[in-house]
Design a protein around this motif. Structure first.
Motif, PDB file in Angstrom:
ATOM      1  N   LEU A   4      -9.364   7.989   2.245  1.00  0.00           N
ATOM      2  CA  LEU A   4      -9.044   6.822   1.428  1.00  0.00           C
ATOM      3  C   LEU A   4      -8.708   7.268   0.003  1.00  0.00           C
ATOM      4  O   LEU A   4      -7.752   6.783  -0.604  1.00  0.00           O
ATOM      5  CB  LEU A   4     -10.224   5.850   1.432  1.00  0.00           C
ATOM      6  N   GLY A   5      -9.481   8.226  -0.496  1.00  0.00           N
ATOM      7  CA  GLY A   5      -9.201   8.772  -1.823  1.00  0.00           C
ATOM      8  C   GLY A   5      -7.847   9.458  -1.872  1.00  0.00           C
ATOM      9  O   GLY A   5      -7.110   9.336  -2.853  1.00  0.00           O
ATOM     10  N   ALA A   6      -7.481  10.171  -0.809  1.00  0.00           N
ATOM     11  CA  ALA A   6      -6.173  10.831  -0.757  1.00  0.00           C
ATOM     12  C   ALA A   6      -5.042   9.798  -0.785  1.00  0.00           C
ATOM     13  O   ALA A   6      -3.999  10.023  -1.394  1.00  0.00           O
ATOM     14  CB  ALA A   6      -6.070  11.704   0.488  1.00  0.00           C
ATOM     15  N   GLU A   7      -5.264   8.650  -0.132  1.00  0.00           N
ATOM     16  CA  GLU A   7      -4.259   7.583  -0.182  1.00  0.00           C
ATOM     17  C   GLU A   7      -4.112   7.052  -1.612  1.00  0.00           C
ATOM     18  O   GLU A   7      -3.007   6.750  -2.059  1.00  0.00           O
ATOM     19  CB  GLU A   7      -4.633   6.430   0.758  1.00  0.00           C
ATOM     20  N   LEU A   8      -5.237   6.953  -2.311  1.00  0.00           N
ATOM     21  CA  LEU A   8      -5.179   6.508  -3.707  1.00  0.00           C
ATOM     22  C   LEU A   8      -4.407   7.502  -4.565  1.00  0.00           C
ATOM     23  O   LEU A   8      -3.610   7.114  -5.420  1.00  0.00           O
ATOM     24  CB  LEU A   8      -6.594   6.340  -4.273  1.00  0.00           C
ATOM     25  N   VAL A   9      -4.634   8.784  -4.330  1.00  0.00           N
ATOM     26  CA  VAL A   9      -3.956   9.828  -5.101  1.00  0.00           C
ATOM     27  C   VAL A   9      -2.443   9.777  -4.870  1.00  0.00           C
ATOM     28  O   VAL A   9      -1.660  10.043  -5.777  1.00  0.00           O
ATOM     29  CB  VAL A   9      -4.528  11.227  -4.745  1.00  0.00           C
ATOM     30  N   ALA A  10      -2.035   9.379  -3.672  1.00  0.00           N
ATOM     31  CA  ALA A  10      -0.611   9.331  -3.336  1.00  0.00           C
ATOM     32  C   ALA A  10       0.105   8.123  -3.946  1.00  0.00           C
ATOM     33  O   ALA A  10       1.336   8.066  -3.926  1.00  0.00           O
ATOM     34  CB  ALA A  10      -0.435   9.325  -1.820  1.00  0.00           C
ATOM     35  N   LEU A  11      -0.639   7.165  -4.503  1.00  0.00           N
ATOM     36  CA  LEU A  11      -0.017   5.958  -5.055  1.00  0.00           C
ATOM     37  C   LEU A  11       0.696   6.238  -6.376  1.00  0.00           C
ATOM     38  O   LEU A  11       0.316   7.140  -7.121  1.00  0.00           O
ATOM     39  CB  LEU A  11      -1.079   4.883  -5.308  1.00  0.00           C
ATOM     40  N   SER A  12       1.699   5.422  -6.657  1.00  0.00           N
ATOM     41  CA  SER A  12       2.362   5.495  -7.960  1.00  0.00           C
ATOM     42  C   SER A  12       1.428   4.894  -9.012  1.00  0.00           C
ATOM     43  O   SER A  12       0.466   4.194  -8.689  1.00  0.00           O
ATOM     44  CB  SER A  12       3.671   4.699  -7.924  1.00  0.00           C
ATOM     45  N   ALA A  13       1.726   5.143 -10.271  1.00  0.00           N
ATOM     46  CA  ALA A  13       0.886   4.643 -11.358  1.00  0.00           C
ATOM     47  C   ALA A  13       0.832   3.114 -11.353  1.00  0.00           C
ATOM     48  O   ALA A  13      -0.225   2.516 -11.581  1.00  0.00           O
ATOM     49  CB  ALA A  13       1.411   5.153 -12.691  1.00  0.00           C
ATOM     50  N   ASP A  14       1.961   2.461 -11.076  1.00  0.00           N
ATOM     51  CA  ASP A  14       1.998   0.999 -11.059  1.00  0.00           C
ATOM     52  C   ASP A  14       1.109   0.437  -9.958  1.00  0.00           C
ATOM     53  O   ASP A  14       0.383  -0.536 -10.167  1.00  0.00           O
ATOM     54  CB  ASP A  14       3.433   0.487 -10.853  1.00  0.00           C
TER      55      ASP A  14
ATOM     56  N   LEU B 271      -1.395   1.983  -8.486  1.00  0.00           N
ATOM     57  CA  LEU B 271      -2.784   2.352  -8.748  1.00  0.00           C
ATOM     58  C   LEU B 271      -3.443   1.348  -9.691  1.00  0.00           C
ATOM     59  O   LEU B 271      -4.617   1.024  -9.539  1.00  0.00           O
ATOM     60  CB  LEU B 271      -2.863   3.771  -9.322  1.00  0.00           C
ATOM     61  N   LYS B 272      -2.677   0.816 -10.643  1.00  0.00           N
ATOM     62  CA  LYS B 272      -3.216  -0.178 -11.577  1.00  0.00           C
ATOM     63  C   LYS B 272      -3.669  -1.442 -10.856  1.00  0.00           C
ATOM     64  O   LYS B 272      -4.571  -2.128 -11.319  1.00  0.00           O
ATOM     65  CB  LYS B 272      -2.163  -0.557 -12.620  1.00  0.00           C
ATOM     66  N   LYS B 273      -3.035  -1.759  -9.727  1.00  0.00           N
ATOM     67  CA  LYS B 273      -3.349  -2.992  -8.998  1.00  0.00           C
ATOM     68  C   LYS B 273      -4.586  -2.869  -8.109  1.00  0.00           C
ATOM     69  O   LYS B 273      -5.099  -3.860  -7.633  1.00  0.00           O
ATOM     70  CB  LYS B 273      -2.152  -3.398  -8.128  1.00  0.00           C
ATOM     71  N   VAL B 274      -5.058  -1.643  -7.896  1.00  0.00           N
ATOM     72  CA  VAL B 274      -6.203  -1.421  -7.014  1.00  0.00           C
ATOM     73  C   VAL B 274      -7.495  -1.596  -7.815  1.00  0.00           C
ATOM     74  O   VAL B 274      -7.637  -1.016  -8.900  1.00  0.00           O
ATOM     75  CB  VAL B 274      -6.155  -0.006  -6.385  1.00  0.00           C
ATOM     76  N   PRO B 275      -8.442  -2.391  -7.290  1.00  0.00           N
ATOM     77  CA  PRO B 275      -9.711  -2.602  -8.016  1.00  0.00           C
ATOM     78  C   PRO B 275     -10.607  -1.365  -7.924  1.00  0.00           C
ATOM     79  O   PRO B 275     -11.244  -1.126  -6.905  1.00  0.00           O
ATOM     80  CB  PRO B 275     -10.337  -3.800  -7.280  1.00  0.00           C
ATOM     81  N   LEU B 276     -10.631  -0.580  -9.009  1.00  0.00           N
ATOM     82  CA  LEU B 276     -11.428   0.661  -9.026  1.00  0.00           C
ATOM     83  C   LEU B 276     -12.295   0.701 -10.277  1.00  0.00           C
ATOM     84  O   LEU B 276     -11.866   0.265 -11.349  1.00  0.00           O
ATOM     85  CB  LEU B 276     -10.499   1.885  -9.077  1.00  0.00           C
TER      86      LEU B 276
ATOM     87  N   ILE C  53     -19.471   2.835  -4.017  1.00  0.00           N
ATOM     88  CA  ILE C  53     -18.749   1.565  -4.150  1.00  0.00           C
ATOM     89  C   ILE C  53     -18.386   1.020  -2.779  1.00  0.00           C
ATOM     90  O   ILE C  53     -18.442   1.734  -1.781  1.00  0.00           O
ATOM     91  CB  ILE C  53     -17.465   1.725  -5.006  1.00  0.00           C
ATOM     92  N   ASP C  54     -18.005  -0.246  -2.757  1.00  0.00           N
ATOM     93  CA  ASP C  54     -17.559  -0.880  -1.518  1.00  0.00           C
ATOM     94  C   ASP C  54     -16.084  -0.539  -1.314  1.00  0.00           C
ATOM     95  O   ASP C  54     -15.240  -0.946  -2.133  1.00  0.00           O
ATOM     96  CB  ASP C  54     -17.763  -2.393  -1.612  1.00  0.00           C
ATOM     97  N   PRO C  55     -15.735   0.185  -0.242  1.00  0.00           N
ATOM     98  CA  PRO C  55     -14.341   0.580  -0.059  1.00  0.00           C
ATOM     99  C   PRO C  55     -13.447  -0.525   0.504  1.00  0.00           C
ATOM    100  O   PRO C  55     -12.230  -0.388   0.520  1.00  0.00           O
ATOM    101  CB  PRO C  55     -14.437   1.743   0.931  1.00  0.00           C
ATOM    102  N   GLU C  56     -14.023  -1.660   0.937  1.00  0.00           N
ATOM    103  CA  GLU C  56     -13.233  -2.714   1.570  1.00  0.00           C
ATOM    104  C   GLU C  56     -12.121  -3.266   0.673  1.00  0.00           C
ATOM    105  O   GLU C  56     -10.982  -3.393   1.116  1.00  0.00           O
ATOM    106  CB  GLU C  56     -14.136  -3.847   2.067  1.00  0.00           C
ATOM    107  N   PRO C  57     -12.407  -3.625  -0.600  1.00  0.00           N
ATOM    108  CA  PRO C  57     -11.316  -4.147  -1.439  1.00  0.00           C
ATOM    109  C   PRO C  57     -10.195  -3.114  -1.659  1.00  0.00           C
ATOM    110  O   PRO C  57      -9.024  -3.464  -1.717  1.00  0.00           O
ATOM    111  CB  PRO C  57     -11.989  -4.494  -2.765  1.00  0.00           C
TER     112      PRO C  57
END
Length: 174
Positions: A32-42, A44-49, A82-86
């Motif tokens: 899941l973290g690797a998927e986050l790393v692959a996201l663009s900056a825009d 990534l901003k939309k993901v609740p972290l 953290i809760d990974p569901e969101p």
């Protein structure tokens, strides 16, 4: 040799998930973290972290090779708290696998077909989204119809969908 009471033995058994289960959960969080790393900056901003996780992901995007592998492990460790569901739900939206996103895609496809059938759909768009570039959509509609007639690749057809998606994502000016 001492005789143990079966009840005493049950009390000595470890509680919680097995080592295998913990390892699988840890690996899933790293993926899941690797998927986050692959996201663009825009995106990534939309993901609740939490901020510390967001910083770790941004750092990992800059790393190569072994440093990247270690940083992914660190991201997995941070994600245990953290809760990974969101996060997974937002990634599903980005990947188009959530039911909501699929319904949205279908709605936009129907809107595109209606636009090709009837130019008055442009006026509906103008009412709901005053900032929409109607002239560009009008030209693309004409080009898409011409592409259909001449059986050329559907470039304008795809561009209409892209623009409709951008319009749909933009906040409405109600």
């Amino acid at each position: 040799m001492t005789d143990h009471d079966p009840i005493e033995l049950e009390d000595e058994l470890p509680e919680g998930p097995s080592k295998t289960r913990r390892k699988k959960d840890s690996d899933a969080l790293q993926r899941l973290g690797a998927e986050l790393v692959a996201l663009s900056a825009d995106r990534l901003k939309k993901v609740p972290l939490p901020e510390n996780l967001r910083d770790a992901v941004r750092a990992c995007q800059r790393f190569k090779m072994e440093a990247r592998r270690r940083q992914l492990q660190y991201i997995g460790k941070l994600m245990r708290n953290i809760d990974p569901e969101p996060i997974q739900a937002m990634l599903d939206v980005f990947n188009g696998v959530s039911a909501e996103e699929i319904a949205r895609q279908h709605r936009l496809e129907r809107q595109r077909e209606r636009l090709l059938e009837d130019e008055s759909v442009l006026f509906e768009l103008a009412e709901r989204h005053p900032g929409a570039d109607l002239q560009r959509l009008r030209v693309l509609r004409r080009n898409a119809l011409k592409e259909r007639e001449t059986q050329k690749p559907p470039r304008a057809y795809r561009e209409i969908f892209r623009i409709l998606r951008e319009i749909d994502e933009s906040p409405t000016n109600d």
